[in-house]
Structures are given as structure tokens and as C-alpha cells.
Design an enzyme around this catalytic site. Structure first.
Site, mmCIF file in Angstrom:
data_model
loop_
_atom_site.group_PDB
_atom_site.id
_atom_site.type_symbol
_atom_site.label_atom_id
_atom_site.label_comp_id
_atom_site.label_asym_id
_atom_site.label_seq_id
_atom_site.Cartn_x
_atom_site.Cartn_y
_atom_site.Cartn_z
ATOM 1 N N ASP A 38 0.862 -1.430 -0.256
ATOM 2 C CA ASP A 38 -0.356 0.363 0.049
ATOM 3 C C ASP A 38 0.684 0.900 -0.097
ATOM 4 O O ASP A 38 0.243 2.129 -0.751
ATOM 5 C CB ASP A 38 -0.773 0.178 1.132
ATOM 6 N N HIS A 57 -7.499 -0.161 9.289
ATOM 7 C CA HIS A 57 -6.489 0.433 8.529
ATOM 8 C C HIS A 57 -6.841 1.683 8.180
ATOM 9 O O HIS A 57 -7.500 1.968 7.142
ATOM 10 C CB HIS A 57 -6.738 -0.793 7.374
ATOM 11 N N HIS A 86 -5.631 5.844 7.207
ATOM 12 C CA HIS A 86 -5.065 6.881 6.270
ATOM 13 C C HIS A 86 -5.107 7.826 7.434
ATOM 14 O O HIS A 86 -6.602 8.089 8.276
ATOM 15 C CB HIS A 86 -5.595 6.757 5.113
ATOM 16 N N CYS A 118 -4.218 5.615 -2.988
ATOM 17 C CA CYS A 118 -4.931 4.810 -2.929
ATOM 18 C C CYS A 118 -4.910 5.660 -4.961
ATOM 19 O O CYS A 118 -5.518 6.720 -4.522
ATOM 20 C CB CYS A 118 -6.265 4.257 -3.402
ATOM 21 N N ASN A 178 -0.309 6.725 4.579
ATOM 22 C CA ASN A 178 -0.921 5.253 5.634
ATOM 23 C C ASN A 178 -0.845 6.095 6.692
ATOM 24 O O ASN A 178 0.249 6.971 7.166
ATOM 25 C CB ASN A 178 -0.307 4.226 5.684
#
Length: 320
Positions: free
Chosen positions: A24, A215, A217, A248, A257
Site C-alpha cells: 500500500d 487500516h 489513512h 490509493c 497510511n
């Protein structure tokens, strides 16, 4: 006395941190790192105590060129003992490639919103879920575990609000496929503490066999605030990227992140065990910044631990 605003469950002692920087963290960067540099970064993280990696994604190299070396990277990192390596797969072809490469688990990912799923994997949510059933059958008899990931779990950059029921239905589907762990992805930093509470409580009702992973960001600056909310709810699994890398490529406004070293700092200060050393993570973050050729958004790798001291004689003093 003010109320204790950070009361953690007594049962919460150890927190599992999965490093997603190699996947990621790098998928949306303008710089494409050679495989050797990715391996060097992984080794630096291993030296700090990291044992679980979401290492790459077996997607089309045309869609995400930065991850075109997925199989080669798994082969190189596989030589390091004691690691759990997972990889994202969007479809059956990706699952076949991941199995051939020798990962420990495959992560099936789908968006909670139709519009983002169409942008992300060019499929409807229903088509993605139907494909997952075929992938699950293909894993039967193997040692490879199945995990789930739900993007836009807290909001969609195209549709706005995402219902908790939509997230719950997908989590139930993953549970039916045998997934023990399901990650709730905050794709564009739309999570807030009330939303974290709502979704975790709902998942515990509709998919009680699933252990949620969070998860986040840090797009809107609430990444670690949301972690704290998750901890107070007893969630013990989190994903983060070294240096705060990431974003993304199929979501406008998506930024990095939460930074792994910032997360470890928070967990250390709360007295929670991770098996990961903060100083080592700071060194890994500095390596990541050198490899990327720019300053990364994380904070702790710049400032150091809370009790880091400086030479007063070498520090500028006020005059007058």
C-alpha cells in the site's frame, strides 16, 4: 479529577501490527523502487522486529506498475525466516499467481461502495464476491490462509456515506468463506471515532467469528485518534506503512497510511506490547525516505522518541 479518556480493556496486552509499506505504501508513489531496494527496506523492518507483512499485490502490472515485481519480491523475502507474508489478490488469476509465488495468506479485497469497486477492480461488488467463492474453493487443501479486506469501509470519495450494513454484509461473506481476519480500510481518511465504534460493534454482531483489523489513512489527521478508539474497543490488529507512505491510485485525495513508527510510538506509550522496537522503526523510516528521495509525512522519525534529548549548549538561545 478529570475522567480517564483512554481506558483500555484489561485483556488488551499485545497488539499485532502488519506492515503494508511494501504494498500500500509504494503502489501510488511516483518513484518505482527496484526489487533490491524493496528487499532492503523489508530487512530493515525485520531488524526492528516486524514479522508480518502485506508484501505486494498480484494485480495487473499495467494497472499498478509499481507492483509488477510481485512474484520476484515474494521469492526474495521468502528467504528470511519467521515472517508471515500476505498479498492482495483481486481475482482468480491473481490468486493463482500468489499461490505459485508461495505466500502465507491471500487477501481478497473489495470495496463497500459500488463506484469505488468499479474504479479499483473494474467489477461490481457482487461480481467480486462471486469470484471470491471460486478462489476460496481453489485454496481448499492448501496451507494458504484466506483473509478479507473491505475498502471504503468508512466512506467513499464518489458516493459519500457508506452504510454500516454494506460493510457488515461483506464481512459476513468473508466469514462464510472461512476468513478469520477482515480488514476495514479507510481508503481516503474518512473514518472518525464514532464511525469506528459503529462498525466494530456491528461486525461483532453480524460476523462474530471474524477478528477485525483496522487500516487507517491519515488524510484528515485522525489516523491515530481512530487507532485509540479501536484500542478502547479492544481491537488488537492494525495495519500501517513505514514513514506514512501510501495512498490509493483509484481514489482522489487519498494520501498516506498512518505511519508505522508513529503507531509503535503510541502503542509503546500506552504500555502495549508489539515485539517491535521504535528505534529500529525510525531507522527503517529514514531508509524509506532516502529510497524515495523525499521527506515522508511521519512525525516520530523526525522528532525521535518522547524523551529524546538534545545538547543545550548547541541549541540557539533567545537574546535580549
Amino acid at each position: 479529577m478529570p475522567p480517564d479518556v483512554c481506558t483500555l480493556p484489561a485483556s488488551l496486552r499485545h497488539v499485532h501490527v502488519t506492515e503494508v509499506g511494501p504494498r500500500d505504501g509504494l503502489q501510488n508513489e511516483p518513484v518505482t523502487l527496484p526489487t533490491a531496494d524493496k528487499v532492503a527496506l523489508v530487512r530493515s523492518l525485520v531488524d526492528a522486529g516486524v514479522r508480518e507483512f502485506e508484501l505486494t499485490s498480484f494485480v495487473s502490472p499495467r494497472a499498478v506498475p509499481a507492483l509488477a515485481d510481485a512474484a520476484e519480491l515474494v521469492a526474495e523475502v521468502r528467504r528470511i525466516e519467521g515472517l508471515h507474508l500476505s498479498a492482495l489478490v483481486p481475482n482468480e488469476r491473481g490468486a493463482e499467481r500468489a499461490l505459485a509465488a508461495g505466500v502465507d495468506s491471500v487477501v481478497l479485497f473489495v470495496s463497500a461502495s459500488e463506484s469505488h469497486n468499479a474504479k479499483n477492480v473494474n467489477r461490481s461488488v457482487a461480481d467480486s464476491l462471486a469470484g471470491f467463492e471460486r478462489i476460496a474453493r481453489s485454496l481448499e487443501g492448501s496451507d494458504v490462509a484466506l483473509r478479507g479486506a473491505i475498502a471504503t469501509s468508512f466512506g467513499c470519495p464518489f458516493e459519500g456515506e457508506v452504510s454500516v450494513a454494506a460493510v457488515g454484509r461483506i464481512a459476513q461473506h468473508f466469514a462464510d468463506l472461512g476468513a478469520r481476519y477482515v480488514s476495514l480500510g479507510d481508503t481516503t481518511g474518512m473514518a472518525t471515532p464514532p464511525l469506528v465504534t459503529e462498525r466494530i460493534e456491528h461486525l461483532r454482531q453480524v460476523a462474530p467469528t471474524v477478528s477485525p483489523t483496522l487500516h487507517f489513512h491519515n488524510t484528515r489527521g485522525l489516523g491515530l485518534v481512530n487507532v485509540l478508539q479501536g484500542l478502547m474497543l479492544g481491537v488488537d490488529r492494525y495495519e500501517s506503512a513505514i514513514g506514512g507512505l501510501g495512498g490509493c491510485p483509484f481514489a482522489p485525495g487519498a494520501s498516506g497510511n498512518i505511519a508505522s513508527e508513529d503507531l509503535i510510538y503510541l502503542l509503546d506509550e500506552l504500555g502495549l506490547e508489539t515485539g517491535i522496537e521504535l528505534e529500529g522503526m525510525i531507522e527503517a523510516a529514514r531508509l524509506a525516505a532516502r529510497l524515495m528521495g523525499r521527506e515522508l509525512p511521519a512525525q516520530v522519525s523526525k522528532a525521535g522518541p518522547r524523551l529524546a534529548t538534545h545538547d543545550a549548549d548547541r541549541t540557539l538561545a533567545a537574546r535580549g
